[in-house]
Design a protein around this motif. Structure first.
Motif, short mmCIF file in Angstrom:
data_model
loop_
_atom_site.label_atom_id
_atom_site.label_comp_id
_atom_site.label_asym_id
_atom_site.label_seq_id
_atom_site.Cartn_x
_atom_site.Cartn_y
_atom_site.Cartn_z
N ALA A 1 0.85 -1.19 0.00
CA ALA A 1 0.00 0.00 0.00
C ALA A 1 0.89 1.24 0.00
CB ALA A 1 -0.91 0.01 1.22
N LEU A 2 0.60 2.16 -0.92
CA LEU A 2 1.31 3.43 -1.01
C LEU A 2 0.33 4.54 -0.63
CD1 LEU A 2 3.76 5.18 -1.84
CD2 LEU A 2 2.83 5.16 -4.19
N CYS A 3 0.60 5.17 0.52
CA CYS A 3 -0.26 6.26 0.98
C CYS A 3 0.39 7.58 0.57
CB CYS A 3 -0.44 6.20 2.50
SG CYS A 3 -1.56 7.46 3.15
N HIS A 4 -0.26 8.31 -0.35
CA HIS A 4 0.26 9.57 -0.84
C HIS A 4 0.06 10.67 0.22
CE1 HIS A 4 1.00 8.12 -4.94
NE2 HIS A 4 -0.09 7.38 -4.76
N PRO A 5 0.80 11.76 0.12
CA PRO A 5 0.69 12.83 1.13
C PRO A 5 -0.72 13.38 1.31
CG PRO A 5 2.66 13.15 -0.21
CD PRO A 5 1.89 12.03 -0.84
N ASP A 6 -1.55 13.32 0.26
CA ASP A 6 -2.91 13.84 0.38
C ASP A 6 -3.88 12.84 0.99
OD1 ASP A 6 -3.17 11.99 -1.63
OD2 ASP A 6 -3.89 13.40 -3.17
N THR B 1 5.82 10.89 -4.27
CA THR B 1 6.36 12.20 -3.91
C THR B 1 6.83 12.16 -2.46
OG1 THR B 1 4.14 12.95 -3.30
CG2 THR B 1 4.88 13.44 -5.53
N ASP B 2 7.63 13.14 -2.10
CA ASP B 2 8.12 13.21 -0.73
C ASP B 2 6.95 13.27 0.25
OD1 ASP B 2 10.63 13.26 -1.74
OD2 ASP B 2 11.00 15.39 -1.39
N GLY B 3 7.08 12.52 1.33
CA GLY B 3 6.03 12.50 2.34
C GLY B 3 5.08 11.33 2.22
N ALA B 4 5.21 10.53 1.15
CA ALA B 4 4.37 9.34 1.02
C ALA B 4 4.85 8.26 1.98
CB ALA B 4 4.40 8.83 -0.41
N VAL B 5 4.00 7.28 2.25
CA VAL B 5 4.33 6.17 3.15
C VAL B 5 4.09 4.86 2.40
CG1 VAL B 5 3.81 4.98 5.31
CG2 VAL B 5 3.72 7.48 5.20
N LEU B 6 5.09 3.98 2.40
CA LEU B 6 4.97 2.67 1.77
C LEU B 6 4.82 1.61 2.85
CD1 LEU B 6 5.16 0.83 -0.77
CD2 LEU B 6 7.65 0.77 -0.37
N ALA B 7 3.81 0.73 2.69
CA ALA B 7 3.57 -0.34 3.65
C ALA B 7 3.58 -1.69 2.94
CB ALA B 7 2.22 -0.13 4.35
N LEU B 8 4.43 -2.59 3.41
CA LEU B 8 4.42 -3.98 2.98
C LEU B 8 4.06 -4.82 4.20
CD1 LEU B 8 6.63 -2.50 1.04
CD2 LEU B 8 7.25 -4.84 0.42
#
Length: 408
Positions: A305-310, A341-348
């Motif tokens: 899951a890639l959570c974008h800054p927005d 983009t900067d500030g995103a969070v990657l979850a595995l």
């Protein structure tokens, strides 16, 4: 009335068998008249009280194991949501009229989960059949010789079965402890990823003797980082050993492969020579810090899951193939890319984080996306704890969980 002309509370009280209802915390919610009569307790002595306060272990007999076995069975039912029929158990029960005097009783329990709409265990139905008199009949001097012989054999077999159960319980507990230590030794904390904070978690399943083969890995490459998680089918020391082999193989392949798809192809070929590695799932993501691109490939694993800054959450599910060894012949694996983009969070993560019994996987993925979006501003270490707290069912996970979080 609770239904079309049926008073279920009256039915419960009139049942000829001894039945009690317990909360997942093992507190008596109700008990029918047969149960109270059999146990020699009043309703006030039972309802609203913790089971093992009402029926504690006999402190005068350190070998007494009936209550310990009952606790393990009930906790297993809460964790798995599946019924458990116990072998005949010997219990030492304190006399309600003579405190400190313990009576030897033989009960055969069955523990059944009553599920809430969300699939979690709401109550436990605890049914007990008593065979104490039968077990004592051998010494009563009544009945013919053949009956006494049969009863004596039943008593002996029950004692032997209880001893076997105790030995198996101790052996399983030792195996679980060794497997957990082995797994933790092979899953060290991540090294710093430059200025990019990361957090990892491994949580064994609650209330079970089965340790599974979940793993995670982070590999630093020039200008890139390869992140992977995987899940070996099976339990115990064997699964933990296979996990160690596959994790090391994928870690090595990620250092020389052209991308995550090729790394998984190498792992697939290697897994065919590892007994117990069949049907293992794995996913690999390569983070290119300069181009801000994620390249990924999955072998039958839940999508990262890639959570974008927005707050928008994107599941990386455009390059999914069957698990390792699922195809009779080797084939190239797919690969896809997405930008960040900067500030995103990657979850595995492994499936223990999102899957629940009797629930569609999309429900768990949506729950993960919501939790990530709401808490995306938290540092990875704090976010990891938040996700495990929010996504773990009240009764605990029935499968192991591995989780990797990276602040991009």
């Amino acid at each position: 009335m609770n239904g079309p002309g049926i008073d279920y509370e009256a039915v419960f009280q009139a049942l000829p068998g001894a039945v009690a209802l317990l909360t997942p915390g093992l507190v008596y919610a109700d008990a029918n008249e047969t149960f109270l009569s059999m146990s020699g307790r009043t309703r006030e002595q039972v309802v609203g009280r913790y089971l093992f306060d009402v029926f504690p272990d006999n402190p005068q007999d350190p070998t007494s194991s009936g209550m310990h076995n009952l606790r393990a069975s009930l906790e297993r039912v809460v964790a798995t949501g599946e019924r458990d029929s116990m072998a005949l158990q010997r219990y030492d029960v304190e006399s309600p009229d003579r405190p400190g005097v313990w009576q030897e009783r033989y009960w055969s329990p069955v523990n059944v989960p009553l599920l809430a709409p969300d699939g979690t265990v709401a109550l436990l139905l605890h049914r007990v059949e008593e065979v104490t008199e039968l077990m004592r009949a051998r010494g009563a001097g009544a009945g013919d010789d053949r009956a006494r012989v049969l009863e004596s054999e039943l008593y002996t077999r029950a004692k032997e079965l209880q001893e076997v159960n105790d030995r198996l319980r101790r052996a399983h507990a030792r195996e679980r402890e060794v497997a957990i230590h082995l797994q933790k030794a092979m899953l060290p904390p991540p090294r710093p990823l430059g200025h990019h904070p990361a957090a990892v978690r491994y949580r064994p399943a609650i209330g079970a003797l089965n340790v599974c083969g979940d793993w995670y890995d982070l590999v630093d490459l020039p200008g890139r980082t390869a992140v992977s998680v995987g899940d070996v089918v099976g339990h115990g020391l064997r699964a933990a050993g296979v996990m160690g082999l596959l994790r090391s193989a994928l870690s090595a392949a990620s250092r020389v492969a052209a991308g995550p798809a090729q790394a998984l192809e190498v792992l697939d070929l290697y897994s065919r020579d590892v007994d117990g590695a069949e049907s293992t799932s794995a996913v690999s993501v390569v983070i290119d810090w300069e181009s801000r691109v994620l390249t990924y490939s999955s072998a039958g694993h839940p999508p990262p899951a890639l959570c974008h800054p927005d707050g928008r959450v994107e599941f990386l599910d455009r390059a999914t193939d069957p698990p390792l060894g699922a195809r009779p012949e080797h084939e190239p694996r797919p690969q896809a890319e997405t930008s960040f983009t900067d500030g995103a969070v990657l979850a595995l993560y492994t499936d223990g984080l999102v899957e629940r019994r009797r629930e569609d996987i999309d429900t768990g993925l949506n729950r993960l996306a919501d939790a990530l979006a709401r808490n995306r501003a938290a540092a990875p270490e704090a976010l990891a704890d938040i996700l495990l707290t929010e996504l773990t069912p009240p009764a605990g996970n029935t499968d192991d969980t591995a989780l990797v979080l990276i602040h991009l």
